[in-house]
Each structure stands twice: as C-alpha cells, then as structure tokens.
Write a protein that holds these residues in place. Structure first.
Motif, PDB file in Angstrom:
ATOM      1  N   VAL A  72      47.372  24.707  37.821  1.00  0.00           N
ATOM      2  CA  VAL A  72      46.022  25.237  38.029  1.00  0.00           C
ATOM      3  C   VAL A  72      46.160  26.617  38.661  1.00  0.00           C
ATOM      4  O   VAL A  72      46.763  26.761  39.725  1.00  0.00           O
ATOM      5  N   ASN A  73      45.602  27.625  38.025  1.00  0.00           N
ATOM      6  CA  ASN A  73      45.829  28.992  38.490  1.00  0.00           C
ATOM      7  C   ASN A  73      44.888  29.351  39.636  1.00  0.00           C
ATOM      8  O   ASN A  73      43.719  29.711  39.416  1.00  0.00           O
ATOM      9  N   GLU A  79      43.002  32.721  39.650  1.00  0.00           N
ATOM     10  CA  GLU A  79      42.077  32.924  38.528  1.00  0.00           C
ATOM     11  C   GLU A  79      41.021  33.970  38.876  1.00  0.00           C
ATOM     12  O   GLU A  79      40.494  34.012  39.984  1.00  0.00           O
ATOM     13  N   SER A 132      38.727  35.023  36.028  1.00  0.00           N
ATOM     14  CA  SER A 132      37.741  35.011  34.945  1.00  0.00           C
ATOM     15  C   SER A 132      36.485  34.243  35.345  1.00  0.00           C
ATOM     16  O   SER A 132      36.547  33.312  36.151  1.00  0.00           O
ATOM     17  N   PHE A 142      33.460  31.619  35.475  1.00  0.00           N
ATOM     18  CA  PHE A 142      33.448  30.162  35.345  1.00  0.00           C
ATOM     19  C   PHE A 142      34.757  29.557  35.868  1.00  0.00           C
ATOM     20  O   PHE A 142      34.733  28.638  36.681  1.00  0.00           O
ATOM     21  N   LEU A 143      35.900  30.062  35.406  1.00  0.00           N
ATOM     22  CA  LEU A 143      37.186  29.520  35.833  1.00  0.00           C
ATOM     23  C   LEU A 143      37.454  29.813  37.303  1.00  0.00           C
ATOM     24  O   LEU A 143      38.029  28.983  38.021  1.00  0.00           O
ATOM     25  N   ARG A 144      37.032  30.985  37.776  1.00  0.00           N
ATOM     26  CA  ARG A 144      37.257  31.298  39.191  1.00  0.00           C
ATOM     27  C   ARG A 144      36.446  30.361  40.082  1.00  0.00           C
ATOM     28  O   ARG A 144      36.919  29.951  41.148  1.00  0.00           O
ATOM     29  N   ASP A 145      35.244  29.998  39.666  1.00  0.00           N
ATOM     30  CA  ASP A 145      34.448  29.035  40.432  1.00  0.00           C
ATOM     31  C   ASP A 145      35.084  27.655  40.378  1.00  0.00           C
ATOM     32  O   ASP A 145      35.088  26.916  41.366  1.00  0.00           O
ATOM     33  N   ALA A 146      35.635  27.311  39.215  1.00  0.00           N
ATOM     34  CA  ALA A 146      36.286  26.014  39.066  1.00  0.00           C
ATOM     35  C   ALA A 146      37.519  25.913  39.956  1.00  0.00           C
ATOM     36  O   ALA A 146      37.802  24.841  40.513  1.00  0.00           O
ATOM     37  N   ALA A 147      38.266  26.998  40.103  1.00  0.00           N
ATOM     38  CA  ALA A 147      39.450  26.977  40.958  1.00  0.00           C
ATOM     39  C   ALA A 147      39.062  26.745  42.416  1.00  0.00           C
ATOM     40  O   ALA A 147      39.738  26.010  43.151  1.00  0.00           O
ATOM     41  N   TYR A 180      38.097  23.105  42.662  1.00  0.00           N
ATOM     42  CA  TYR A 180      39.298  22.262  42.580  1.00  0.00           C
ATOM     43  C   TYR A 180      39.909  22.063  43.968  1.00  0.00           C
ATOM     44  O   TYR A 180      40.220  20.936  44.372  1.00  0.00           O
ATOM     45  N   ARG A 205      45.633  39.730  40.811  1.00  0.00           N
ATOM     46  CA  ARG A 205      45.711  38.275  40.940  1.00  0.00           C
ATOM     47  C   ARG A 205      46.261  37.844  42.302  1.00  0.00           C
ATOM     48  O   ARG A 205      45.855  36.820  42.833  1.00  0.00           O
TER      49      ARG A 205
END
Length: 276
Positions: A73-74, A77, A79, A81-86, A89, A120
């Motif tokens: 899991v990065n 992140e 990007s 949507f993905l940054r919020d997901a990280a 997480y 990053r």
C-alpha cells in the motif's frame, strides 16, 4: 523473561488470528504480529465479538499482539481518491489495534518512482505525521520499518530504505507514538550494513528488531544460518545499546520460524548475552 521469550513470530496472513493466538500460547511465543488486510484476517471481519475474543485470549495467556500493515500500500500516494484511501487505511489499522488491544502497528513509508522522489517523500512524511497524530489520540503505538533497497536502476524504490532517510523520517516525526522497527536483513545489504544502522540511529527509539538472514546482495528473507548475516555480532551490538524490546522472526513458515528461534538463542549466547 528468558531471552527466547523476547523472540516473536510474524504470522502475516498465514493463519486466522484466533488460531494464531492458540498456536502462540501452545508454543510459548509471547510476541507475534499479523496482517489484517485480507482473509483469513480481512479487516471487515473484525466485529466487536471477534475483537473481544482475541483480546481476552491474549490477556489470558500473557501474549503481546501487534498488527502489520501491507508494504504494497503506497503511503506516499499523491493521486486523488487514492491519497484519501491511504489516510483511511492507516486510520483503520489504528482503530483495529485499539479494539484488539494490540500493542503496536508496523507501518511503512511507501514508495516512489525515481523521478518523483521529492514529492512522494514529502507526501509520505506528511501522511505518517497525520497517522501519528491520530494514533496519539487513540493511544496506539506505530513502529516504522526500514525497508529494502532496490537496485539503483530500478524504477520503484521503497522509503525509507537507507540510513539517511530512516534518520530523516524520525527527525521529521517526533512523537512517543512513533518508534522504529529495525529490519536487520534490509540493513545487511545496505552500504553501511547493520553496524551502520545501529551506530547511526537513536536506538532509544527502537521498539522491535525484525530478523531474517540475507545473502548480502538483494532482498531475501532467509532462514538464519543460511545467509551471510553475522548474528553473533548483530546481537552483541544491539543488546549493547540497552535495547530491551522484542525480536520478530520474518521468513518461511511459522513452524520454520519457531524452529529458528533456537538458532537465534544460540547465537545470542555466543555473543555473551544471558539467555536463561
């Protein structure tokens, strides 16, 4: 506590956590951690009843449970949507640790793609800062692992994967709720080696030492005694710093790790460490 009792086993996702607790109690493995991303320990399967059973069983047997996030899991992140997901997480792992009464959560810094390293790395540090602030509110300890270096010409590189960046992360995130998970097999093939990490890091921030052998060339998690790690020297150096935390085996099957604890105890004894 005998020295062997300080040597734990990383269950990963090899076994359901309830069965892992029973296995640890039966084999007198007092420290263990597990990944709770997917089956048999999928995050969404941990309702209050399941958490209560596991927490009670650990307390009953005097076991120390940790959780271990997935390095794939990065955490760097950037990007949408993905940054919020990280962020979510990490928060979800912290919430689960609180519900399970887990004593630590292993976290990582994510990875970059060579051309975007500065962006990053900053995203990684900022995200871990937010996670640590959340962990402080929840009373959860996070432990940041130094990850494996990749060949220089590889496109993808983990963070932190060397001594300089490991020091940087801890300089940027100063909190009693963030400590270090020192993975010696990753340090072994870094140019400074295990000795360089021990000398260069503040070992007072080291909570866990993660153990496997390595060939000294590239990423491998080998059974102790089959690679080139000098475990006698490793134990002598780490214990000389006053380290009183636990060691965590990370290779092969759980039964191979159980067996390997005896090899590690023998090497610690050779290092002059009281093991009884």
């Amino acid at each position: 506590m005998a020295f062997k009792d300080r040597i734990g086993v990383d269950l990963g996702r090899r076994i359901a956590l309830e069965d892992g607790v029973s296995w640890a109690a039966k084999n007198q493995v007092y420290y263990f951690d597990a990944q709770t991303d997917i089956a048999p320990n999928a995050m969404e399967s941990f309702d209050d009843a399941r958490c209560g059973r596991i927490a009670d069983a650990c307390a009953q047997h005097g076991l120390h449970l940790g959780l271990h996030t997935l390095s794939g899991v990065n955490i760097a992140e950037v990007s949408p949507f993905l940054r919020d997901a990280a962020d979510q997480y990490l928060r979800t792992y912290i919430d689960l640790a609180q519900r399970l009464k887990a004593e630590w959560v292993v976290v990582h810094g994510g990875y970059h793609f060579t051309s975007d390293v500065a962006m990053r790395k900053q995203a990684s540090i900022d995200r871990l800062k937010r996670a640590v602030e959340y962990a402080e509110k929840k009373g959860v300890l996070l432990v940041l692992e130094n990850l494996n270096g990749e060949p220089e010409r590889a496109e993808v590189h983990y963070m932190p994967d060397n001594l300089e960046d490991t020091v940087l992360y801890f300089d940027k995130i100063r909190s009693p709720n963030l400590k270090w998970a020192f993975t010696i097999n990753h340090a072994h093939y870094d140019r400074v080696g295990i000795k360089g990490f021990v000398d260069g890091m503040d070992m007072r921030r080291c909570e866990e030492v993660r153990v496997a052998d390595n060939n000294g060339l590239y990423e491998l998690h080998m059974h102790p005694g089959t690679g080139t790690v000098d475990f006698v020297d490793m134990f002598r150096r780490i214990e000389a710093t006053g380290f009183k935390g636990h060691y965590m085996c990370g290779w092969g099957t759980i039964d191979q790790m159980l067996e390997g604890r005896d090899y590690l105890v023998d090497r610690a004894r050779e290092a002059g460490i009281a093991t009884a």
